[in-house]
Design a protein around this motif. Structure first.
Motif, PDB file in Angstrom:
ATOM      1  N   SER A  34       0.813  -1.214   0.000  1.00 36.04           N
ATOM      2  CA  SER A  34       0.000   0.000   0.000  1.00 36.04           C
ATOM      3  C   SER A  34       0.849   1.268   0.000  1.00 36.04           C
ATOM      4  O   SER A  34       0.409   2.304  -0.485  1.00 36.04           O
ATOM      5  CB  SER A  34      -0.957   0.012   1.192  1.00 36.04           C
ATOM      6  OG  SER A  34      -0.249  -0.106   2.401  1.00 36.04           O
ATOM      7  N   LYS A  35       2.067   1.218   0.554  1.00 40.69           N
ATOM      8  CA  LYS A  35       2.968   2.378   0.550  1.00 40.69           C
ATOM      9  C   LYS A  35       4.393   1.891   0.356  1.00 40.69           C
ATOM     10  O   LYS A  35       4.760   0.809   0.812  1.00 40.69           O
ATOM     11  CB  LYS A  35       2.926   3.107   1.896  1.00 40.69           C
ATOM     12  CG  LYS A  35       1.778   3.996   2.129  1.00 40.69           C
ATOM     13  CD  LYS A  35       1.987   4.737   3.441  1.00 40.69           C
ATOM     14  CE  LYS A  35       0.745   5.449   3.873  1.00 40.69           C
ATOM     15  NZ  LYS A  35       0.916   6.078   5.183  1.00 40.69           N
ATOM     16  N   MET A  36       5.179   2.739  -0.308  1.00 45.65           N
ATOM     17  CA  MET A  36       6.597   2.446  -0.448  1.00 45.65           C
ATOM     18  C   MET A  36       7.343   3.768  -0.472  1.00 45.65           C
ATOM     19  O   MET A  36       6.938   4.708  -1.156  1.00 45.65           O
ATOM     20  CB  MET A  36       6.872   1.658  -1.727  1.00 45.65           C
ATOM     21  CG  MET A  36       8.298   1.231  -1.829  1.00 45.65           C
ATOM     22  SD  MET A  36       8.617   0.030  -3.131  1.00 45.65           S
ATOM     23  CE  MET A  36       7.780   0.706  -4.518  1.00 45.65           C
ATOM     24  N   LYS A  37       8.432   3.842   0.300  1.00 45.26           N
ATOM     25  CA  LYS A  37       9.216   5.064   0.382  1.00 45.26           C
ATOM     26  C   LYS A  37      10.685   4.680   0.239  1.00 45.26           C
ATOM     27  O   LYS A  37      11.162   3.755   0.891  1.00 45.26           O
ATOM     28  CB  LYS A  37       8.968   5.728   1.734  1.00 45.26           C
ATOM     29  CG  LYS A  37       9.444   7.119   1.855  1.00 45.26           C
ATOM     30  CD  LYS A  37       8.995   7.681   3.194  1.00 45.26           C
ATOM     31  CE  LYS A  37       9.181   9.161   3.252  1.00 45.26           C
ATOM     32  NZ  LYS A  37       8.728   9.703   4.532  1.00 45.26           N
ATOM     33  N   VAL A  38      11.412   5.404  -0.625  1.00 43.46           N
ATOM     34  CA  VAL A  38      12.827   5.132  -0.860  1.00 43.46           C
ATOM     35  C   VAL A  38      13.612   6.395  -0.536  1.00 43.46           C
ATOM     36  O   VAL A  38      13.257   7.489  -0.976  1.00 43.46           O
ATOM     37  CB  VAL A  38      13.081   4.715  -2.328  1.00 43.46           C
ATOM     38  CG1 VAL A  38      14.554   4.440  -2.558  1.00 43.46           C
ATOM     39  CG2 VAL A  38      12.237   3.517  -2.702  1.00 43.46           C
ATOM     40  N   ALA A  72      18.909  -2.806  -4.496  1.00 44.69           N
ATOM     41  CA  ALA A  72      17.775  -1.949  -4.106  1.00 44.69           C
ATOM     42  C   ALA A  72      16.863  -1.703  -5.308  1.00 44.69           C
ATOM     43  O   ALA A  72      15.633  -1.726  -5.179  1.00 44.69           O
ATOM     44  CB  ALA A  72      18.282  -0.633  -3.526  1.00 44.69           C
ATOM     45  N   ALA A  73      17.445  -1.474  -6.481  1.00 40.10           N
ATOM     46  CA  ALA A  73      16.647  -1.228  -7.680  1.00 40.10           C
ATOM     47  C   ALA A  73      15.813  -2.456  -8.049  1.00 40.10           C
ATOM     48  O   ALA A  73      14.645  -2.328  -8.445  1.00 40.10           O
ATOM     49  CB  ALA A  73      17.562  -0.838  -8.839  1.00 40.10           C
ATOM     50  N   ILE A  74      16.384  -3.649  -7.911  1.00 36.08           N
ATOM     51  CA  ILE A  74      15.639  -4.882  -8.205  1.00 36.08           C
ATOM     52  C   ILE A  74      14.458  -5.027  -7.251  1.00 36.08           C
ATOM     53  O   ILE A  74      13.341  -5.353  -7.667  1.00 36.08           O
ATOM     54  CB  ILE A  74      16.574  -6.110  -8.118  1.00 36.08           C
ATOM     55  CG1 ILE A  74      17.555  -6.104  -9.281  1.00 36.08           C
ATOM     56  CG2 ILE A  74      15.771  -7.411  -8.106  1.00 36.08           C
ATOM     57  CD1 ILE A  74      18.617  -7.176  -9.185  1.00 36.08           C
ATOM     58  N   MET A  75      14.687  -4.772  -5.955  1.00 37.43           N
ATOM     59  CA  MET A  75      13.604  -4.916  -4.981  1.00 37.43           C
ATOM     60  C   MET A  75      12.489  -3.904  -5.227  1.00 37.43           C
ATOM     61  O   MET A  75      11.310  -4.250  -5.210  1.00 37.43           O
ATOM     62  CB  MET A  75      14.140  -4.741  -3.558  1.00 37.43           C
ATOM     63  CG  MET A  75      13.086  -4.971  -2.508  1.00 37.43           C
ATOM     64  SD  MET A  75      13.765  -4.756  -0.882  1.00 37.43           S
ATOM     65  CE  MET A  75      12.483  -3.765  -0.177  1.00 37.43           C
ATOM     66  N   ALA A  79      10.480  -4.928  -8.288  1.00 32.98           N
ATOM     67  CA  ALA A  79       9.605  -6.071  -7.989  1.00 32.98           C
ATOM     68  C   ALA A  79       8.395  -5.650  -7.176  1.00 32.98           C
ATOM     69  O   ALA A  79       7.266  -6.113  -7.424  1.00 32.98           O
ATOM     70  CB  ALA A  79      10.388  -7.146  -7.253  1.00 32.98           C
ATOM     71  N   LEU A  80       8.575  -4.758  -6.212  1.00 38.58           N
ATOM     72  CA  LEU A  80       7.456  -4.289  -5.398  1.00 38.58           C
ATOM     73  C   LEU A  80       6.479  -3.438  -6.219  1.00 38.58           C
ATOM     74  O   LEU A  80       5.269  -3.535  -6.046  1.00 38.58           O
ATOM     75  CB  LEU A  80       7.960  -3.503  -4.196  1.00 38.58           C
ATOM     76  CG  LEU A  80       8.637  -4.344  -3.108  1.00 38.58           C
ATOM     77  CD1 LEU A  80       9.285  -3.448  -2.083  1.00 38.58           C
ATOM     78  CD2 LEU A  80       7.656  -5.283  -2.463  1.00 38.58           C
ATOM     79  N   LYS A  81       7.017  -2.622  -7.112  1.00 41.65           N
ATOM     80  CA  LYS A  81       6.142  -1.812  -7.961  1.00 41.65           C
ATOM     81  C   LYS A  81       5.340  -2.685  -8.919  1.00 41.65           C
ATOM     82  O   LYS A  81       4.174  -2.409  -9.177  1.00 41.65           O
ATOM     83  CB  LYS A  81       6.966  -0.792  -8.760  1.00 41.65           C
ATOM     84  CG  LYS A  81       7.403   0.401  -7.951  1.00 41.65           C
ATOM     85  CD  LYS A  81       8.111   1.414  -8.807  1.00 41.65           C
ATOM     86  CE  LYS A  81       8.510   2.625  -8.010  1.00 41.65           C
ATOM     87  NZ  LYS A  81       9.236   3.602  -8.809  1.00 41.65           N
TER      88      LYS A  81
END
Length: 128
Positions: free
Chosen positions: A94-98, A116-119, A122-124
């Motif tokens: 529901s939320k993601m912050k980088v 980090a870019a792969i993760m 994948a989450l997006k």
């Protein structure tokens, strides 16, 4: 992402049973003594079995949203921090912050940036 979810044991609160992952609503609660300790015992109406009388200890219940923070870094104290909130009712992120430390993206390079870019990708891709 700094919010730490603490499930409340009020009547009508949406919860998740930690052992099985089932969702439900708290219908009633009671205090009982077990092993010399007073603990909260909750009557839960599960979504899949609403007529079943299910009593569960409050410490075995969790919120319907869960938060995790993952840090990728190298040996020079450069880090990329990814905060993720997962909503079990919608069964998706529901939320993601980088955030990068330092914030300038030109300072980040190497294996930790790649991981980090792969993760994040994948989450997006898993979002509805």
């Amino acid at each position: 992402m700094n919010r730490i979810y603490k499930p409340t044991t009020k009547k009508g609160t949406r919860i998740r049973v930690l052992e099985t992952g089932e969702l439900g609503t708290i219908a009633d609660k009671a205090l009982i003594r077990k092993d010399g300790k007073v603990r909260t015992y909750c009557k839960v109406r599960l979504d899949k079995k609403p007529t079943q009388d299910t009593w569960i200890f409050a410490d075995r219940l969790g919120d319907t949203k869960e938060c995790a923070i993952v840090t990728f870094g190298d040996d020079t104290d450069r880090r990329i921090v990814v905060g993720v909130e997962f909503d079990h009712e919608q069964n998706s992120v529901s939320k993601m912050k980088v955030k990068g430390i330092p914030e300038d993206p030109d300072y980040h390079q190497g294996l930790y940036k790649y991981l980090a870019a792969i993760m994040v990708k994948a989450l997006k891709d898993s979002r509805p």
